[in-house]
Design a protein around this motif. Sequence first.
Motif, PDB file in Angstrom:
ATOM      1  N   ILE A   1     -59.363  34.129  36.954  1.00 19.70           N
ATOM      2  CA  ILE A   1     -58.407  33.491  37.868  1.00 19.70           C
ATOM      3  C   ILE A   1     -57.354  32.849  36.979  1.00 19.70           C
TER       4      ILE A   1
ATOM      5  N   TYR B   1     -54.192  30.664  35.468  1.00 20.28           N
ATOM      6  CA  TYR B   1     -53.657  29.299  35.546  1.00 20.28           C
ATOM      7  C   TYR B   1     -52.320  29.318  36.263  1.00 20.28           C
TER       8      TYR B   1
ATOM      9  N   HIS C   1     -47.168  37.189  34.138  1.00 17.80           N
ATOM     10  CA  HIS C   1     -46.482  38.143  33.264  1.00 17.80           C
ATOM     11  C   HIS C   1     -47.330  39.400  33.094  1.00 17.80           C
TER      12      HIS C   1
ATOM     13  N   GLY D   1     -49.352  40.483  30.964  1.00 15.01           N
ATOM     14  CA  GLY D   1     -50.760  40.336  30.578  1.00 15.01           C
ATOM     15  C   GLY D   1     -51.644  40.132  31.803  1.00 15.01           C
TER      16      GLY D   1
ATOM     17  N   THR E   1     -54.787  42.938  33.323  1.00 14.52           N
ATOM     18  CA  THR E   1     -56.209  42.737  33.631  1.00 14.52           C
ATOM     19  C   THR E   1     -56.491  43.124  35.083  1.00 14.52           C
TER      20      THR E   1
ATOM     21  N   ASP F   1     -56.469  29.629  39.185  1.00 13.53           N
ATOM     22  CA  ASP F   1     -57.206  28.513  38.593  1.00 13.53           C
ATOM     23  C   ASP F   1     -56.258  27.313  38.662  1.00 13.53           C
TER      24      ASP F   1
ATOM     25  N   GLY G   1     -59.573  38.969  29.258  1.00  8.34           N
ATOM     26  CA  GLY G   1     -58.910  39.205  27.979  1.00  8.34           C
ATOM     27  C   GLY G   1     -59.800  38.653  26.873  1.00  8.34           C
TER      28      GLY G   1
ATOM     29  N   ASP H   1     -59.289  36.537  24.734  1.00  8.11           N
ATOM     30  CA  ASP H   1     -59.128  35.105  24.499  1.00  8.11           C
ATOM     31  C   ASP H   1     -60.174  34.245  25.215  1.00  8.11           C
ATOM     32  N   ILE H   2     -60.744  34.768  26.283  1.00 11.08           N
ATOM     33  CA  ILE H   2     -61.637  33.918  27.078  1.00 11.08           C
ATOM     34  C   ILE H   2     -63.058  34.494  27.153  1.00 11.08           C
TER      35      ILE H   2
ATOM     36  N   HIS I   1     -60.793  42.879  27.105  1.00 11.01           N
ATOM     37  CA  HIS I   1     -59.771  43.824  26.651  1.00 11.01           C
ATOM     38  C   HIS I   1     -58.833  43.170  25.635  1.00 11.01           C
TER      39      HIS I   1
ATOM     40  N   TRP J   1     -51.602  42.328  24.705  1.00 10.04           N
ATOM     41  CA  TRP J   1     -50.290  42.991  24.624  1.00 10.04           C
ATOM     42  C   TRP J   1     -49.311  42.135  23.844  1.00 10.04           C
TER      43      TRP J   1
HETATM   44  O1  ME8 Z   1     -57.436  31.783  30.805  1.00  8.32           O
HETATM   45  N1  ME8 Z   1     -52.193  40.605  26.949  1.00  8.32           N
HETATM   46  O2  ME8 Z   1     -56.058  31.865  32.640  1.00  8.32           O
HETATM   47  P1  ME8 Z   1     -54.715  32.481  32.026  1.00  8.32           P
HETATM   48  C1  ME8 Z   1     -53.245  40.939  27.719  1.00  8.32           C
HETATM   49  N2  ME8 Z   1     -57.607  30.261  33.972  1.00  8.32           N
HETATM   50  N3  ME8 Z   1     -53.779  40.136  28.649  1.00  8.32           N
HETATM   51  C2  ME8 Z   1     -53.242  38.923  28.817  1.00  8.32           C
HETATM   52  C3  ME8 Z   1     -52.140  38.486  28.038  1.00  8.32           C
HETATM   53  C4  ME8 Z   1     -51.605  39.393  27.067  1.00  8.32           C
HETATM   54  N4  ME8 Z   1     -50.569  39.111  26.291  1.00  8.32           N
HETATM   55  N5  ME8 Z   1     -51.833  37.238  28.432  1.00  8.32           N
HETATM   56  C5  ME8 Z   1     -52.705  36.903  29.433  1.00  8.32           C
HETATM   57  C6  ME8 Z   1     -57.184  31.524  31.977  1.00  8.32           C
HETATM   58  N6  ME8 Z   1     -53.556  37.915  29.668  1.00  8.32           N
HETATM   59  C7  ME8 Z   1     -58.215  30.859  32.855  1.00  8.32           C
HETATM   60  C8  ME8 Z   1     -59.234  31.902  33.268  1.00  8.32           C
HETATM   61  S1  ME8 Z   1     -61.447  32.663  34.560  1.00  8.32           S
HETATM   62  C9  ME8 Z   1     -62.799  31.902  35.173  1.00  8.32           C
HETATM   63  C10 ME8 Z   1     -60.363  31.375  34.097  1.00  8.32           C
HETATM   64  C11 ME8 Z   1     -54.624  37.960  30.684  1.00  8.32           C
HETATM   65  O3  ME8 Z   1     -53.698  32.344  33.092  1.00  8.32           O
HETATM   66  C12 ME8 Z   1     -56.000  38.128  30.060  1.00  8.32           C
HETATM   67  O4  ME8 Z   1     -56.880  38.625  31.027  1.00  8.32           O
HETATM   68  O5  ME8 Z   1     -54.432  31.896  30.703  1.00  8.32           O
HETATM   69  C13 ME8 Z   1     -56.381  36.709  29.754  1.00  8.32           C
HETATM   70  O6  ME8 Z   1     -57.776  36.546  29.582  1.00  8.32           O
HETATM   71  C14 ME8 Z   1     -55.906  36.027  31.004  1.00  8.32           C
HETATM   72  O7  ME8 Z   1     -54.674  36.705  31.338  1.00  8.32           O
HETATM   73  C15 ME8 Z   1     -55.661  34.538  30.782  1.00  8.32           C
HETATM   74  O8  ME8 Z   1     -55.057  34.012  31.906  1.00  8.32           O
END
Ligand code: ME8
Length: 538
Positions: free
Chosen positions: A14, A16, A22, A24, A28, A53, A274, A276-277, A303, A306
């Motif tokens: 979910i 933020y 964008h 990214g 997903t 979120d 992604g 990162d998490i 994954h 980008w």
């Molecule tokens: O982390 N390339 O939300 P978030 C690929 N709220 N995927 C990307 C990306 C990029 N450059 N940038 C973002 C959070 N993503 C939390 C998650 S879940 C219980 C809570 C995608 O808004 C990727 O899936 O920061 C990454 O994990 C997610 O956006 C992070 O979204």
Amino acid sequence: MSPSSTPYFLTTPIYYVNDSPHIGHAYTSLACDVIARFLRSEGSEVMFLTGTDEHGQKVEKSAKQHNLDPQKFVDEVSKRFRKLSELMDFSNDDFIRTTEARHIKSCQALWKRISDGKTPNGQDSNIYLGKYDGWYSVRDEAFYDESELIKDTKNPSNYLAPTGASVEWVEEPSYFFRLSAWQDKLLEFYENNPEFVAPQSRRNEVISFVKGGLRDLSISRTSFSWGIPVPDDDSHIMYVWLDALTNYITGINFPEITSDKWNKYWPASLHMVGKDILRFHAVYWPAFLMSAGIEPPQRVFAHGWWTNEGQKISKSLGNVIDPEVIVRKYGVDAVRYFLLREVPFGNDGYFSHASMVTRINKDLANDFGNLAQRVLSMISKNFEGVIPYPQKNAECNFKSFETLSLSQNLLSKVSPLIHKQAFNEALDRIWEVVREANRSIDKDEPWKLKKKNKSGMGTILWLQAETIRNLAIILKPFMPQSMDRLLDQLNIPLDERNIVNLHEDNEGDICQKYSLRPDSKLPKPVAIFPKYICEFED
Ligand code: ME8
């Protein structure tokens, strides 16, 4: 027919709501959308969940910067993520927001289950009250140990989170989750579930992180108030990650664990995230669930990342790729195709307009678009737009007959790849058949049969049209709008556009069992994938 006809529950993170969506985020959710559409097309029951979120310090800060009350702010930004779903044609079944009453109830119920339970030794409680003294990154919404911090190269007296985010020192009363006590159970879980973390390299990272030792995790905050109150102690709000992860069970009715939805869909089949998490999903989340007596999910796929022409995508660099802009420029299906075709899923991707245009012009226009256009316009010109009736199998020694077989066998290759999230390989297999179809027309040369063997020409075109139908049905989860336009041009009824409508053999009277009906009058052919002509700036 389908490798799994058991119900399938898949989720995106979910997002933020501190920022606009964008590329990214679109990526997903797109990956999940393709799986969801593919499995529905195979006949499975699917639940596809996404959402926003909306709590935590980062969102609260953003609301302040916009001079808005946090609830008003999240209401506005959340709408942009819903719009992203429409723009990208995502087929999610639900859209969850963490400020909804159903979610607040679910989080508090999960907290209670965790705190009522005991650690594996059966003696300690999972949650205890203490004090957090340490580093916190608002951007990452994560606590960091001093040993994890890195020197800021721009200001060597400063330290940063390993992600490059700034950190602040926090000292406040906090509830802790006794994560340290779950280390062995987690390792046992990974051992018994080799498919739990994918790709494999990420699994190794997770295992070595857990083997390195786990510290108890702070799971409540007291220095701000934008969050869900801890049950029986509303001077604390829940740590935003415990709140956020719980969305996955709220979405299927937790705490109503006797409901049909819960029984059908938990444990989740796949959490797509992604890289990162990953730690939150592959370490904290299963530990929270086990401590609450709930089975962990079946799989977490992390994954890659980008970049924009090789540069990290960030607002401060001003290089954010807005999905709306590229969809307007290239069309939604071209963007969907590009994102999943360009890099092996799991690896990092390099977004560039030049590679986008190459994919459109080469794969979509030259290969697939051209195949459809040739076949449809030959039917239009030589058979007055009526699908010709093919000769019986025995008389067919055309190369196009082999291509039809290839397209019929394609599903058995593509389906397992989708089930293991190998989108790029799946598209590769499909394009092998697209190219083979073009080659077989060149070999069969139907245009030469116009005078001396019109029924031979008709057979070739029928075989090719049926091949195109098979390809379009398999490709529809990737490019739903264009494949529907193509299937319209073949007069395929709306309820016969699913994988369950594919046929796997050529025995018997080939036209009887197919939905491509000879004698059916087709509409005038229209190119589905026109070439993208680059605008050159003066
Ligand atoms: O982390 N390339 O939300 P978030 C690929 N709220 N995927 C990307 C990306 C990029 N450059 N940038 C973002 C959070 N993503 C939390 C998650 S879940 C219980 C809570 C995608 O808004 C990727 O899936 O920061 C990454 O994990 C997610 O956006 C992070 O979204």
